[in-house]
Write a protein that holds these residues in place. Structure first.
Motif, mmCIF file in Angstrom:
data_model
loop_
_atom_site.group_PDB
_atom_site.id
_atom_site.type_symbol
_atom_site.label_atom_id
_atom_site.label_comp_id
_atom_site.label_asym_id
_atom_site.label_seq_id
_atom_site.Cartn_x
_atom_site.Cartn_y
_atom_site.Cartn_z
ATOM 1 N N ALA A 160 0.853 -1.076 0.008
ATOM 2 C CA ALA A 160 0.028 0.153 0.000
ATOM 3 C C ALA A 160 0.873 1.391 0.057
ATOM 4 C CB ALA A 160 -0.870 0.069 1.261
ATOM 5 N N LYS A 161 0.296 2.467 -0.428
ATOM 6 C CA LYS A 161 1.136 3.457 -0.386
ATOM 7 C C LYS A 161 0.267 4.685 0.055
ATOM 8 C CE LYS A 161 3.314 6.921 -3.691
ATOM 9 N NZ LYS A 161 3.898 7.041 -5.099
ATOM 10 N N VAL A 162 0.855 5.649 0.827
ATOM 11 C CA VAL A 162 0.138 6.863 1.125
ATOM 12 C C VAL A 162 0.967 8.109 0.954
ATOM 13 C CG1 VAL A 162 -0.494 8.254 3.536
ATOM 14 C CG2 VAL A 162 -0.646 5.736 3.436
ATOM 15 N N THR A 163 0.193 9.056 -0.042
ATOM 16 C CA THR A 163 0.814 10.009 -0.507
ATOM 17 C C THR A 163 0.408 11.355 0.191
ATOM 18 O OG1 THR A 163 1.028 9.249 -2.543
ATOM 19 C CG2 THR A 163 1.372 11.482 -2.605
ATOM 20 N N TYR A 164 1.157 12.257 0.932
ATOM 21 C CA TYR A 164 0.857 13.432 1.568
ATOM 22 C C TYR A 164 0.935 14.516 0.809
ATOM 23 C CZ TYR A 164 1.459 16.573 5.671
ATOM 24 O OH TYR A 164 1.440 17.624 6.473
ATOM 25 N N TYR A 165 -0.371 15.349 0.450
ATOM 26 C CA TYR A 165 -0.157 16.608 -0.336
ATOM 27 C C TYR A 165 -0.290 17.713 0.592
ATOM 28 C CZ TYR A 165 -1.025 13.793 -4.584
ATOM 29 O OH TYR A 165 -0.965 12.920 -5.499
ATOM 30 N N LEU A 166 0.699 18.410 0.477
ATOM 31 C CA LEU A 166 1.026 19.471 1.566
ATOM 32 C C LEU A 166 1.345 20.718 1.016
ATOM 33 C CD1 LEU A 166 4.494 20.053 2.230
ATOM 34 C CD2 LEU A 166 4.143 17.711 2.680
ATOM 35 N N VAL A 176 3.980 -0.139 4.428
ATOM 36 C CA VAL A 176 3.529 1.089 3.244
ATOM 37 C C VAL A 176 4.657 1.819 2.717
ATOM 38 C CG1 VAL A 176 1.886 2.845 3.498
ATOM 39 C CG2 VAL A 176 1.316 0.939 4.828
ATOM 40 N N GLU A 177 4.355 2.185 1.736
ATOM 41 C CA GLU A 177 5.166 3.215 0.982
ATOM 42 C C GLU A 177 4.562 4.580 1.325
ATOM 43 O OE1 GLU A 177 6.536 4.573 -3.286
ATOM 44 O OE2 GLU A 177 5.697 2.704 -3.298
ATOM 45 N N PHE A 178 5.709 5.545 1.789
ATOM 46 C CA PHE A 178 5.360 6.567 2.135
ATOM 47 C C PHE A 178 5.996 7.869 1.348
ATOM 48 C CE2 PHE A 178 4.561 4.245 6.072
ATOM 49 C CZ PHE A 178 3.026 4.982 6.503
ATOM 50 N N ASP A 179 5.156 8.844 0.913
ATOM 51 C CA ASP A 179 5.814 9.953 -0.068
ATOM 52 C C ASP A 179 4.921 11.282 0.116
ATOM 53 O OD1 ASP A 179 7.311 11.340 -1.921
ATOM 54 O OD2 ASP A 179 6.011 10.444 -3.679
ATOM 55 N N TRP A 180 5.508 12.259 0.117
ATOM 56 C CA TRP A 180 5.060 13.756 0.206
ATOM 57 C C TRP A 180 5.171 14.389 -0.847
ATOM 58 C CZ3 TRP A 180 7.904 18.013 -0.354
ATOM 59 C CH2 TRP A 180 9.390 18.261 -0.015
ATOM 60 N N LYS A 181 4.265 15.297 -1.053
ATOM 61 C CA LYS A 181 4.154 16.260 -2.693
ATOM 62 C C LYS A 181 3.837 17.440 -2.561
ATOM 63 C CE LYS A 181 3.821 12.420 -6.022
ATOM 64 N NZ LYS A 181 3.251 11.988 -7.372
ATOM 65 N N ILE A 182 4.127 18.531 -2.917
ATOM 66 C CA ILE A 182 3.819 19.831 -2.848
ATOM 67 C C ILE A 182 2.545 19.997 -3.412
ATOM 68 C CG2 ILE A 182 4.433 22.238 -3.374
ATOM 69 C CD1 ILE A 182 6.022 21.250 -1.008
ATOM 70 N N SER A 195 2.643 18.055 -9.276
ATOM 71 C CA SER A 195 2.237 17.499 -8.036
ATOM 72 C C SER A 195 0.880 18.476 -7.441
ATOM 73 C CB SER A 195 3.237 17.543 -7.019
ATOM 74 O OG SER A 195 3.641 18.853 -6.634
ATOM 75 N N THR A 196 1.038 19.685 -7.788
ATOM 76 C CA THR A 196 -0.129 20.630 -7.508
ATOM 77 C C THR A 196 -1.423 20.121 -8.362
ATOM 78 O OG1 THR A 196 1.155 22.406 -6.889
ATOM 79 C CG2 THR A 196 -1.001 22.826 -7.395
ATOM 80 N N GLU A 197 -1.037 19.841 -9.741
ATOM 81 C CA GLU A 197 -2.241 19.472 -10.474
ATOM 82 C C GLU A 197 -2.783 17.879 -10.229
ATOM 83 O OE1 GLU A 197 -3.806 21.270 -12.814
ATOM 84 O OE2 GLU A 197 -2.476 22.805 -12.138
ATOM 85 N N GLU A 198 -1.876 17.346 -9.812
ATOM 86 C CA GLU A 198 -2.275 15.915 -9.229
ATOM 87 C C GLU A 198 -3.139 16.263 -7.983
ATOM 88 O OE1 GLU A 198 0.705 13.229 -7.840
ATOM 89 O OE2 GLU A 198 1.989 13.371 -9.599
ATOM 90 N N PHE A 199 -2.897 16.965 -6.979
ATOM 91 C CA PHE A 199 -4.006 17.493 -6.010
ATOM 92 C C PHE A 199 -5.068 17.814 -6.493
ATOM 93 C CE2 PHE A 199 -5.435 20.974 -3.416
ATOM 94 C CZ PHE A 199 -5.644 20.300 -2.380
ATOM 95 N N LYS A 200 -5.192 18.815 -7.423
ATOM 96 C CA LYS A 200 -6.509 19.372 -7.907
ATOM 97 C C LYS A 200 -7.139 18.104 -8.570
ATOM 98 C CE LYS A 200 -4.627 23.963 -8.726
ATOM 99 N NZ LYS A 200 -3.992 24.890 -9.763
ATOM 100 N N GLN A 211 -8.599 21.094 0.281
ATOM 101 C CA GLN A 211 -7.739 21.485 1.690
ATOM 102 C C GLN A 211 -6.404 20.696 1.767
ATOM 103 O OE1 GLN A 211 -9.182 23.465 3.763
ATOM 104 N NE2 GLN A 211 -10.796 23.549 2.099
ATOM 105 N N ARG A 212 -5.592 21.346 2.363
ATOM 106 C CA ARG A 212 -4.236 20.833 2.880
ATOM 107 C C ARG A 212 -4.159 20.432 4.168
ATOM 108 N NH1 ARG A 212 -5.049 24.366 -1.522
ATOM 109 N NH2 ARG A 212 -3.776 23.959 -3.263
ATOM 110 N N PRO A 213 -3.897 19.539 4.770
ATOM 111 C CA PRO A 213 -3.387 18.518 4.154
ATOM 112 C C PRO A 213 -4.536 17.565 3.458
ATOM 113 C CG PRO A 213 -3.628 17.950 6.417
ATOM 114 C CD PRO A 213 -4.076 19.437 6.357
ATOM 115 N N THR A 214 -3.875 16.919 2.547
ATOM 116 C CA THR A 214 -4.646 15.739 1.728
ATOM 117 C C THR A 214 -3.851 14.491 1.930
ATOM 118 O OG1 THR A 214 -6.399 16.984 0.599
ATOM 119 C CG2 THR A 214 -5.573 14.966 -0.484
#
Length: 218
Positions: free
Chosen positions: A2-8, A33-39, A155-160, A166-169
């Motif tokens: 599994a993976k968790v991506t944190y948009y911040l 779990v794989e973890f990653d953060w993105k702007i 990464s911002t477009e991925e978030f959109k 809202q951040r955090p997502t």
């Protein structure tokens, strides 16, 4: 896995309040779990327009999470409409091998706890360089490069594309296609429940395949 991506956003107060949950998730599910953060860069109209307004937001969020301290609005500069520097510096540090949380947390600490003007590239870079043992001049040059700006836009477009604001997502995914999105959530309990569910479903599919193999063609 599994993976968790944190948009911040590096200087988002709600991301600041979510950091303990992020740290606990990483500790609890290390190796599973794989973890990653993105702007997810905030637009100009999402930032406070005055110190008074920023303090109001900080009183609201701080009281909601029962914080024993209030965040510091000293970083805010009315002439800066969009705070790109903290995010660009954090993203640029990845190109020097700093993919963990230390740079962005150091910038957030300097801005929202110490009131430093991290909206200025040279200030954010100095904080990041000290936190990660990097050269501030090289870090600024990388932060101002087209490729770093392009990554941050992407990464911002991925978030959109998640259709959230809202951040955090947090985007949670597993290998069988299950997905869960938590937007604006800063507490760990719902995240843990969702991660456990995704891991359980993934394990169930592995067990099923071991007993029955791949889907028959006919």
């Amino acid at each position: 896995m599994a993976k968790v991506t944190y948009y911040l956003e590096v200087i988002s107060s709600w991301c600041h309040w979510a950091e303990p949950a992020w740290a606990e998730l990483k500790r609890r599910y290390a190796g599973k779990v794989e973890f990653d953060w993105k702007i997810a860069q905030m637009p100009a109209d999402a930032y406070p327009t005055s110190k008074n307004q920023c303090d109001w937001f900080y009183r609201r969020s701080g009281s909601i999470v029962r914080s024993p301290y209030m965040l510091n609005s000293g970083w805010l500069e009315p002439d800066i409409k969009e705070y790109l520097a903290p995010n660009l510096i954090a993203e640029a540090a990845k190109d020097f091998g700093i993919t963990d949380d230390r740079v962005r947390l150091a910038i957030a600490q300097a801005g929202m706890r110490e009131g430093k003007k991290v909206g200025r590239m040279e200030v954010a870079a100095a904080v990041a360089a000290k936190a990660a043992g990097l050269d501030a001049t090289k870090l600024i040059a990388k932060a101002q490069s087209p490729e770093v700006a392009a990554r941050m836009r992407a990464s911002t477009e991925e978030f959109k594309a998640l259709q959230v604001t809202q951040r955090p997502t947090f985007l949670l995914e597993n290998s069988i296609g299950d997905r869960a999105v938590f937007s604006g959530i800063a507490r760990i309990e719902p995240l843990v429940a969702a991660v456990d569910a995704l891991l359980a479903d993934e394990a169930a599919y592995i067990s099923w395949k071991a007993h029955f193999g791949d889907v028959p063609s006919k």
